[in-house]
Design a protein around this motif. Structure first.
Motif, PDB file in Angstrom:
ATOM      1  N   HIS A   2      26.768   3.887  31.166  1.00  0.00           N
ATOM      2  CA  HIS A   2      26.768   5.341  31.016  1.00  0.00           C
ATOM      3  C   HIS A   2      27.582   5.764  29.800  1.00  0.00           C
ATOM      4  CE1 HIS A   2      25.874   6.084  35.578  1.00  0.00           C
ATOM      5  NE2 HIS A   2      24.775   5.887  34.878  1.00  0.00           N
ATOM      6  N   ARG A   3      28.755   5.157  29.622  1.00  0.00           N
ATOM      7  CA  ARG A   3      29.618   5.526  28.504  1.00  0.00           C
ATOM      8  C   ARG A   3      29.000   5.128  27.162  1.00  0.00           C
ATOM      9  NH1 ARG A   3      34.731   7.164  30.318  1.00  0.00           N
ATOM     10  NH2 ARG A   3      35.119   6.696  32.531  1.00  0.00           N
ATOM     11  N   GLU A   4      28.279   4.014  27.146  1.00  0.00           N
ATOM     12  CA  GLU A   4      27.589   3.619  25.911  1.00  0.00           C
ATOM     13  C   GLU A   4      26.499   4.635  25.558  1.00  0.00           C
ATOM     14  OE1 GLU A   4      27.657  -1.077  24.942  1.00  0.00           O
ATOM     15  OE2 GLU A   4      26.186  -0.454  26.443  1.00  0.00           O
ATOM     16  N   GLU A  20      17.628   7.044  18.686  1.00  0.00           N
ATOM     17  CA  GLU A  20      16.960   5.767  18.976  1.00  0.00           C
ATOM     18  C   GLU A  20      17.859   4.837  19.778  1.00  0.00           C
ATOM     19  OE1 GLU A  20      13.847   5.083  18.571  1.00  0.00           O
ATOM     20  OE2 GLU A  20      13.549   7.059  17.684  1.00  0.00           O
ATOM     21  N   ARG A  21      19.150   4.774  19.413  1.00  0.00           N
ATOM     22  CA  ARG A  21      20.063   3.905  20.157  1.00  0.00           C
ATOM     23  C   ARG A  21      20.251   4.417  21.581  1.00  0.00           C
ATOM     24  NH1 ARG A  21      23.634   0.042  20.486  1.00  0.00           N
ATOM     25  NH2 ARG A  21      25.675   0.348  21.468  1.00  0.00           N
ATOM     26  N   LEU A  61      19.359   2.271  24.888  1.00  0.00           N
ATOM     27  CA  LEU A  61      20.380   1.993  25.896  1.00  0.00           C
ATOM     28  C   LEU A  61      19.957   2.508  27.267  1.00  0.00           C
ATOM     29  CD1 LEU A  61      23.619   2.823  23.865  1.00  0.00           C
ATOM     30  CD2 LEU A  61      22.917   0.555  24.686  1.00  0.00           C
ATOM     31  N   LEU A  62      19.330   3.675  27.288  1.00  0.00           N
ATOM     32  CA  LEU A  62      18.872   4.241  28.556  1.00  0.00           C
ATOM     33  C   LEU A  62      17.796   3.365  29.179  1.00  0.00           C
ATOM     34  CD1 LEU A  62      18.872   6.585  30.613  1.00  0.00           C
ATOM     35  CD2 LEU A  62      17.117   7.686  29.202  1.00  0.00           C
ATOM     36  N   GLY A  71      17.780  -2.647  33.859  1.00  0.00           N
ATOM     37  CA  GLY A  71      18.792  -3.501  34.475  1.00  0.00           C
ATOM     38  C   GLY A  71      19.037  -3.157  35.932  1.00  0.00           C
ATOM     39  N   VAL A  72      19.049  -1.861  36.235  1.00  0.00           N
ATOM     40  CA  VAL A  72      19.209  -1.428  37.623  1.00  0.00           C
ATOM     41  C   VAL A  72      18.046  -1.946  38.462  1.00  0.00           C
ATOM     42  CG1 VAL A  72      19.213   0.566  39.164  1.00  0.00           C
ATOM     43  CG2 VAL A  72      20.586   0.616  37.083  1.00  0.00           C
ATOM     44  N   CYS A  73      16.841  -1.823  37.941  1.00  0.00           N
ATOM     45  CA  CYS A  73      15.641  -2.291  38.651  1.00  0.00           C
ATOM     46  C   CYS A  73      15.719  -3.796  38.893  1.00  0.00           C
ATOM     47  CB  CYS A  73      14.401  -1.944  37.841  1.00  0.00           C
ATOM     48  SG  CYS A  73      12.848  -2.454  38.608  1.00  0.00           S
ATOM     49  N   ARG A  74      16.064  -4.552  37.867  1.00  0.00           N
ATOM     50  CA  ARG A  74      16.139  -6.011  37.998  1.00  0.00           C
ATOM     51  C   ARG A  74      17.207  -6.415  39.019  1.00  0.00           C
ATOM     52  NH1 ARG A  74      17.528  -6.960  33.192  1.00  0.00           N
ATOM     53  NH2 ARG A  74      15.423  -7.057  32.356  1.00  0.00           N
TER      54      ARG A  74
END
Length: 239
Positions: A201-203, A214-215, A219-220, A226-229
C-alpha cells in the motif's frame, strides 16, 4: 362572542409554546429492523461464523432478534443481492460458495477496474488525499482486529480512487470487495499478510504522490495478483 375569541386566542398561544429540548432521536434516520438484521448477518458471514453452503434459517434468526420472519426475509434478499447468500429449493437461504474459477475472475475484474480508476484519479490527487491515505495506513498497521483490517483496506483503496470522480465505477469495485471480504480476511490473517499489504500500500501511495501513473498501476496490479495467489495457496484442497 368576545369571550370566545379571547379564549380561542389563549388556546392557540398555549398550544404553540415550543417544546423544551428533549434530545429526541431522529426517527427519520433510525435503521429499520431488516437493516439491522442485514448488518448483523453480513458481519457474521464475512467473519466466518457461517460456513459456505450452511443454511441461514429464518425461524432461528427471527427468534434471535424477536421479530417476525418478514424483516428476516427482507434482510436475506438484500444479502442475496450482495452475493453473500443464495436461495435453494428445500433449503431456503444458504451461504454462497464461490468457486476457484469465480474467485479468479473476480480478481481479474478488480485489476481491470482498479487500474482504470487509479489512472483517472492520480492527476486529481492533492495533499489532503495523501494525508488521509497516510492516516489510514498508520491505523491499519497498528490495528489488531482482523475485521477492522478489511475495513481499513477498503478505506485506503477508496481514498485513492475517489479523486477519479467516477462514483459508479467505485461502487462496482466496492461490490466486488464486499463479495471477497471474507476471503481477504483469511488472506490478511496469514503471518505476513498484513505486513505485506501495508508495504505494498505504501509503495502504491508513494508512486501516486510522485504522479508516476505507470508505476502506480503496475504496483496495484502486482498487489491484487499477489493477494489472489496467496489466497489460492491457502484454500482447502488447492493443489
Amino acid at each position: 362572542m368576545v369571550s370566545y375569541i379571547i379564549s380561542k386566542s389563549l388556546f392557540q398561544q398555549v398550544h404553540h409554546v415550543p417544546l423544551p429540548p428533549l434530545n429526541a432521536p431522529n426517527l427519520g434516520i433510525t435503521p429499520s429492523a431488516s437493516e439491522v438484521i442485514t448488518k448483523h448477518l453480513r458481519d457474521a458471514i464475512v467473519a466466518g461464523h457461517f460456513a459456505e453452503d450452511e443454511p441461514v434459517r429464518q425461524d432461528d434468526i427471527a427468534k434471535l432478534f424477536n421479530v417476525s420472519k418478514i424483516p428476516v426475509r427482507e434482510a436475506l434478499k438484500r444479502l442475496e443481492a450482495e452475493g453473500l447468500v443464495v436461495f435453494q429449493r428445500n433449503k431456503g437461504a444458504v451461504v454462497t460458495r464461490i468457486s476457484e474459477p469465480d474467485l479468479a475472475q473476480m480478481f481479474e475484474v478488480r485489476i481491470l477496474l482498479e487500474d482504470k480508476v487509479l489512472r483517472l484519479a492520480i492527476p486529481n490527487m492533492n495533499e489532503a488525499t495523501f494525508a488521509r491515505a497516510e492516516r489510514i495506513c498508520e491505523e491499519f498497521i497498528g490495528e489488531d482486529d482482523v475485521g477492522r483490517w478489511a475495513e481499513l483496506n477498503w478505506e485506503l483503496h477508496a481514498c485513492l480512487y475517489e479523486p477519479a470522480q467516477r462514483p459508479f465505477l467505485v461502487s462496482l469495485i466496492r461490490s466486488i470487495h464486499d463479495k471477497l471480504e471474507r476471503y481477504l480476511r483469511m488472506q490478511m490473517s496469514l503471518s505476513e499478510g498484513k505486513d505485506l499489504a501495508d508495504h505494498e500500500h505504501r509503495e502504491i501511495l508513494a508512486a501516486c504522490r510522485a504522479r508516476d501513473i505507470e508505476r502506480a498501476a503496475t504496483l496495484l496490479e502486482e498487489h491484487i495478483t499477489g493477494v489472489c495467489r496467496s489466497l489460492f495457496e491457502q484454500l482447502p484442497g488447492h493443489r
